[in-house]
Enzyme design. Structure first.
Site, short mmCIF file in Angstrom:
data_model
loop_
_atom_site.label_atom_id
_atom_site.label_comp_id
_atom_site.label_asym_id
_atom_site.label_seq_id
_atom_site.Cartn_x
_atom_site.Cartn_y
_atom_site.Cartn_z
N LYS A 1 0.82 -1.21 0.00
CA LYS A 1 0.00 0.00 0.00
C LYS A 1 0.86 1.27 0.00
O LYS A 1 0.36 2.35 -0.30
CB LYS A 1 -0.97 -0.01 1.17
CG LYS A 1 -2.06 -1.07 1.01
CD LYS A 1 -3.15 -0.95 2.07
CE LYS A 1 -4.27 -1.94 1.84
NZ LYS A 1 -3.89 -3.34 2.15
C1 LIG Z 1 -4.56 -4.49 1.61
C2 LIG Z 1 -3.79 -5.77 1.59
C3 LIG Z 1 -4.10 -6.84 0.72
C4 LIG Z 1 -5.33 -6.82 -0.17
O1 LIG Z 1 -5.20 -5.95 -1.24
P1 LIG Z 1 -6.49 -5.51 -2.09
O2 LIG Z 1 -6.01 -4.52 -3.08
O3 LIG Z 1 -7.45 -4.91 -1.08
O4 LIG Z 1 -7.06 -6.73 -2.70
C5 LIG Z 1 -3.27 -7.94 0.68
N1 LIG Z 1 -2.18 -8.03 1.48
C6 LIG Z 1 -1.86 -7.04 2.34
C7 LIG Z 1 -0.66 -7.21 3.20
C8 LIG Z 1 -2.63 -5.87 2.43
O5 LIG Z 1 -2.30 -4.90 3.30
#
Ligand SMILES: *Cc1c(COP(=O)(O)O)cnc(C)c1O
Length: 432
Positions: free
Chosen positions: A107
């Site tokens: 993210k």
């Molecule tokens: C947010 C997150 C996900 C999921 O990603 P999406 O784009 O919501 O499908 C997977 N792994 C981690 C570590 C995350 O923080």
């Protein structure tokens, strides 16, 4: 480029409006009106380009109508300030490590791009942009670190007192500068209610420029396509077809991979890998799409029963559900399977986090049914971020990366806040 609402293709807005507002007034997600396709010559040339050069080419194709070259360079440099290497875990199985950023999860890419773009788009430089974020953990740390030190933007994080793990809390309460953390005497829903009330308050909106930087913002979603181009370019394909497996919750990451494919990247298949929150794997096997209450699991960042990016995925396939189900294969896995994968892959010398483990399992399942592919799974977080689960699975302590350990040493600084809107409003009105 104009951006339309997934709820109404006739309602379209500018880049600036789509990014600052985040969500369309009809609650639809913003989508690009036209998806640019990169030339075959450029795709063929990717292996000779650096991550930043690739980023620059892709972001230019998407944003050159709205941003100048200098802005695009600045955006790409800020976003791709760390690497996203691929590592071979076993024959033809690669891990795309997306955890080399400040908060050790993928993210960071979206949060950094979003923060920089927002600061560029604030037309009225005399007014600061105030970003309000309610968090139960991960979002707060990615957004806070993404916006840290970005000019013209103040971030206010609201989190429920005593409900966030101490490691996560440290990642957004120790930063200082333009990041303020409010410790709300309540639960996550109270934090979210305060933020919603602030957006609806005419007096506050007269005085302050408020925005939310939530996860469905196009400025957080679009840049995630960059590492698909990069990983693809570094994969030793040897004539094999390529599959990407994406551990998914809200399905923004997977939708960004599909965007890369629509832009001309020759990815043959995607795997939608989930934990037991499996509404999308069920859909892909032919069931109608229906939301479910979420179930807690060891891969808790994917505990989502109503994936918010599903409409975005559907529009990427032009509403063609057969094509959607053809291009993306869905598999789900239990916690026991996830733990077993962490243990098994450790014997090969690689430590998975619980989310990456789900991605790994999805890729293996696909490859068992389809030999002659080369595959990449997205390792979305560093295992140290989920150390409780991983240490218990392996029966040993993990060595935390320095930047994670550094957060633990920071001094927590928060402003205590009650649940009443009047107290929160007083606080916001006192800001300059
Ligand atoms: C947010 C997150 C996900 C999921 O990603 P999406 O784009 O919501 O499908 C997977 N792994 C981690 C570590 C995350 O923080």
């Amino acid at each position: 480029m104009r951006y339309y609402s997934t709820n109404n293709p006739n309602y379209a807005v500018s880049l600036s409006e789509a990014v600052i507002k985040g969500l369309a007034p009809d609650n639809g997600l913003y989508m690009l009106q036209r998806i640019p396709v990169l030339s075959k010559a450029l795709i063929d040339h990717l292996p000779e380009m650096s991550f930043r050069e690739i980023g620059y080419a892709v972001i230019s194709a998407l944003f050159s109508e709205d941003l100048n070259d200098r802005q695009i360079l600045e955006l790409v440099d800020h976003t791709l300030a760390f690497d996203a290497p691929i590592l071979e875990v076993e024959e033809d199985v690669y891990s795309l490590e997306l955890f080399h950023g400040p908060t050790l999860a993928f993210k960071d890419f979206g949060a950094r791009f979003c923060s920089k773009l927002m600061s560029m788009l604030v037309a009225d430089k005399s007014k600061k942009l105030h970003v309000l974020v309610a968090t139960s953990g991960d979002t707060g740390s990615a957004v806070a670190n993404g916006f840290l030190g970005v000019e013209g933007v103040e971030v206010i994080i609201l989190f429920p007192k005593g409900k966030v793990s101490s490691l996560q809390e440290k990642q957004f309460t120790t930063l200082g500068k333009n990041i303020t953390a409010l410790e709300v005497n309540g639960v996550f829903d109270d934090c979210q209610t305060l933020v919603k009330q602030a957006f609806l308050d005419p007096e506050l909106n007269q005085k302050l420029l408020l925005t939310s930087a939530n996860s469905i913002n196009i400025a957080r979603w679009i840049p995630q396509c960059l590492y698909y181009f990069y990983a693809f370019s570094r994969l030793p394909k040897n004539g094999k077809k390529v599959v990407f497996s994406v551990p998914s919750g809200n399905f923004g990451n997977l939708a960004a991979g599909v965007l890369a494919w629509k832009m001309g990247l020759p990815i043959d298949y995607f795997v939608a890998a989930t934990n037991v929150n499996k509404v999308v794997p069920d859909y892909l096997k032919g069931a109608p799409f229906h939301a479910e209450p979420s179930i807690p699991t060891v891969s808790n960042s994917m505990d989502v029963g109503n994936p918010s990016n599903f409409p975005r995925l559907l529009t990427l396939f032009g509403g063609d559900e057969d094509l959607f189900r053809e291009k993306i294969k869905g598999y789900f896995f239990t916690d026991a399977q996830t733990i077993e994968a962490i243990q098994k892959v450790k014997t090969k010398g690689y430590i998975l986090d619980p989310h990456g483990a789900v991605g790994y399992l999805g890729l293996k399942e696909f490859m068992n049914n389809n030999p002659d592919y080369i595959g990449v799974f997205l390792e979305t977080a560093h295992p140290g971020k989920f150390r409780d689960v991983v240490e218990e699975a392996l029966g040993e302590k993990l060595v935390l990366p320095e930047r994670l350990a550094a957060f633990l040493e920071g001094q927590k600084q928060v402003i205590p806040m009650g649940k009443s809107f009047s107290e929160f409003k007083d606080f916001l009105e006192g800001l300059d």
